[in-house]
Design an enzyme around this catalytic site. Structure first.
Site, PDB file in Angstrom:
ATOM      1  N   GLN A  85      -5.833  -5.853  -0.785  1.00  0.00           N
ATOM      2  CA  GLN A  85      -5.520  -4.678  -1.576  1.00  0.00           C
ATOM      3  C   GLN A  85      -4.797  -5.031  -2.871  1.00  0.00           C
ATOM      4  O   GLN A  85      -4.434  -4.139  -3.640  1.00  0.00           O
ATOM      5  CB  GLN A  85      -4.658  -3.716  -0.749  1.00  0.00           C
ATOM      6  CG  GLN A  85      -5.367  -3.185   0.481  1.00  0.00           C
ATOM      7  CD  GLN A  85      -4.462  -2.354   1.375  1.00  0.00           C
ATOM      8  OE1 GLN A  85      -3.295  -2.127   1.073  1.00  0.00           O
ATOM      9  NE2 GLN A  85      -5.002  -1.904   2.498  1.00  0.00           N
ATOM     10  N   HIS A 149      -0.715  -3.156   1.226  1.00  0.00           N
ATOM     11  CA  HIS A 149       0.293  -2.117   0.978  1.00  0.00           C
ATOM     12  C   HIS A 149       1.198  -2.426  -0.209  1.00  0.00           C
ATOM     13  O   HIS A 149       2.406  -2.627  -0.061  1.00  0.00           O
ATOM     14  CB  HIS A 149       1.124  -1.893   2.242  1.00  0.00           C
ATOM     15  CG  HIS A 149       0.361  -1.269   3.363  1.00  0.00           C
ATOM     16  ND1 HIS A 149       0.973  -0.687   4.450  1.00  0.00           N
ATOM     17  CD2 HIS A 149      -0.976  -1.121   3.574  1.00  0.00           C
ATOM     18  CE1 HIS A 149       0.054  -0.218   5.284  1.00  0.00           C
ATOM     19  NE2 HIS A 149      -1.138  -0.479   4.757  1.00  0.00           N
ATOM     20  N   GLU A 242      -0.048  11.682   4.263  1.00  0.00           N
ATOM     21  CA  GLU A 242       0.921  12.727   3.938  1.00  0.00           C
ATOM     22  C   GLU A 242       0.970  13.033   2.449  1.00  0.00           C
ATOM     23  O   GLU A 242       0.732  12.152   1.621  1.00  0.00           O
ATOM     24  CB  GLU A 242       2.330  12.297   4.363  1.00  0.00           C
ATOM     25  CG  GLU A 242       2.512  12.091   5.843  1.00  0.00           C
ATOM     26  CD  GLU A 242       3.920  11.644   6.195  1.00  0.00           C
ATOM     27  OE1 GLU A 242       4.210  11.539   7.403  1.00  0.00           O
ATOM     28  OE2 GLU A 242       4.742  11.402   5.275  1.00  0.00           O
ATOM     29  N   TYR A 263      -3.325   1.493  14.908  1.00  0.00           N
ATOM     30  CA  TYR A 263      -4.763   1.255  14.846  1.00  0.00           C
ATOM     31  C   TYR A 263      -5.259   0.860  16.231  1.00  0.00           C
ATOM     32  O   TYR A 263      -4.709  -0.017  16.884  1.00  0.00           O
ATOM     33  CB  TYR A 263      -5.073   0.159  13.825  1.00  0.00           C
ATOM     34  CG  TYR A 263      -4.744   0.564  12.414  1.00  0.00           C
ATOM     35  CD1 TYR A 263      -5.505   1.522  11.749  1.00  0.00           C
ATOM     36  CD2 TYR A 263      -3.659   0.013  11.743  1.00  0.00           C
ATOM     37  CE1 TYR A 263      -5.199   1.916  10.465  1.00  0.00           C
ATOM     38  CE2 TYR A 263      -3.344   0.392  10.446  1.00  0.00           C
ATOM     39  CZ  TYR A 263      -4.125   1.348   9.814  1.00  0.00           C
ATOM     40  OH  TYR A 263      -3.802   1.733   8.534  1.00  0.00           O
TER      41      TYR A 263
END
Length: 370
Positions: A85, A149, A242, A263
């Site tokens: 990422q 992240h 969220e 997960y």
């Protein structure tokens, strides 16, 4: 009992999403491809004369012309920890760009111990071939060996301060509850990278003065909403994405309270959705939509019914979510442009239209037309 509450909350959230999806949009919207062939584009900013500045995750920054022509990579971009990422992520123009040609971008910065999210300031050269006066003004601490992240959304306030979202780095999720690190936080900075005056933890022992709010997981959408208040959305684990309104010094719960689970199944921590001292989310998704990009529509280009609505991209399902707001809450949700692709960024352009980036090896810049 707490685990049962989690399950009931998950069912309620799923029913709410199903009922909301039955509501039709105010009018049909269509995607119009402006440019294609971008490699995992992550963020778009709007240059004068209808041009675009686009980041590509592998570490390139390009100017895209109104006719879709894609320029050569700009020189001067620092080395990024590209992989997973990580890479070159968000970019925003300074509010005074027309005068100073200054911009801000964030990226996964390699260094001792691994990598972390960093925020840099630069000037776009007059000929738009390179970045000049590049300076990293903030680096997330500590650096860790992870490709996950990073968070990395930037929002400038009307006062000229910068909010920056910082991911929990996945394996360090417990850090999101501690004030001696930047993992899982929103920070508020000056344009020189210093802690902004009035930050809630300034002067507190063993607390980093940049921190604005804590208890976040992986924030990949941020925008100023009504009253210039910061809104964000963040990825949950398996379920529990969220929308939050970070306030000074508030704890948003991760990983103590969540509507998601591990997960493959199994509760996270005590499996609770609320806890003392934790701010509940304004809105959540079960199952996860993998949200990315966020924009409030301030124009009436799509008719009065959509003005003021919040738009969020879905990476997982490849659509644009339109959220109708009422009294500061999410009243209804609509799924638009299903099949457009993995939506990474959502912005309103100077023309009042929405623009999307789709995240793939042959990613697109898309204009949303009525």
């Amino acid at each position: 009992m707490n685990f049962l509450r989690l399950r009931l909350g998950r069912v309620a959230g799923a029913w709410a999403l199903a009922l909301a999806s039955l509501a039709g949009p105010a009018q049909a919207l269509r995607p119009h491809t402006v440019a294609e062939g971008l490699e995992h584009p992550w963020a778009v900013a709007f240059l004068p004369q209808g041009r675009f500045l686009v980041t590509e995750r592998p570490g390139r920054l390009r100017v895209v012309q109104p006719d879709g022509g894609i320029g050569q990579p700009l020189q001067g971009v620092p080395k990024v920890a590209a992989g997973g990422q990580g890479g070159l992520l968000d970019v925003v123009l300074d509010r005074e760009f027309a005068r100073n040609r200054q911009l801000f971008f964030c990226f996964s910065e390699p260094g001792q111990g691994g990598n972390s999210t960093a925020l840099a300031r630069a000037r776009l050269a007059d000929d738009e071939s390179r970045l000049q006066d590049v300076r990293v003004i903030f680096s997330q601490k500590p650096k860790v060996a992870s490709s996950l992240h990073f968070g990395c959304r930037i929002v400038e306030t009307p006062e000229g301060l910068l909010f920056l979202t910082l991911g929990d780095r996945f394996h360090r999720m417990q850090d999101a509850q501690a004030l001696d690190n930047h993992h899982g936080k929103v920070v508020r900075l000056t344009k020189d990278g210093a802690p902004a005056r009035g930050n809630p933890f300034a002067g507190r022992a063993q607390a980093l003065p940049e921190i604005w709010s804590l208890g976040h997981r992986n924030v990949q959408g941020a925008a100023l909403g009504p009253g210039d208040r910061l809104w964000i959305h963040e990825h949950g684990p398996q379920g529990g994405d969220e929308i939050n309104l970070p306030q000074a010094g508030r704890n948003h719960g991760w990983p103590v309270a969540t509507f998601g689970e591990n997960y493959g199944g199994g509760r996270i921590g005590a499996g609770i959705t609320q806890a003392p001292g934790v701010e509940p989310p304004l809105h959540y998704w079960v199952p996860s939509i993998a949200p990315s990009g966020m924009a409030f529509l301030s124009s009436d280009r799509y008719g009065p019914a959509m003005k003021g609505d919040l738009f969020v991209g879905s990476l997982k399902f490849g659509y644009l979510a339109r959220l109708e707001l009422a009294d500061g809450r999410v009243a209804r949700e609509h799924r638009l442009l299903s099949g457009v692709g993995r939506v990474r960024d959502v912005r309103q352009g100077p023309d009042g239209l929405l623009y999307l980036l789709t995240d793939s090896a042959q990613g697109k810049l898309v204009r949303v037309v009525p």
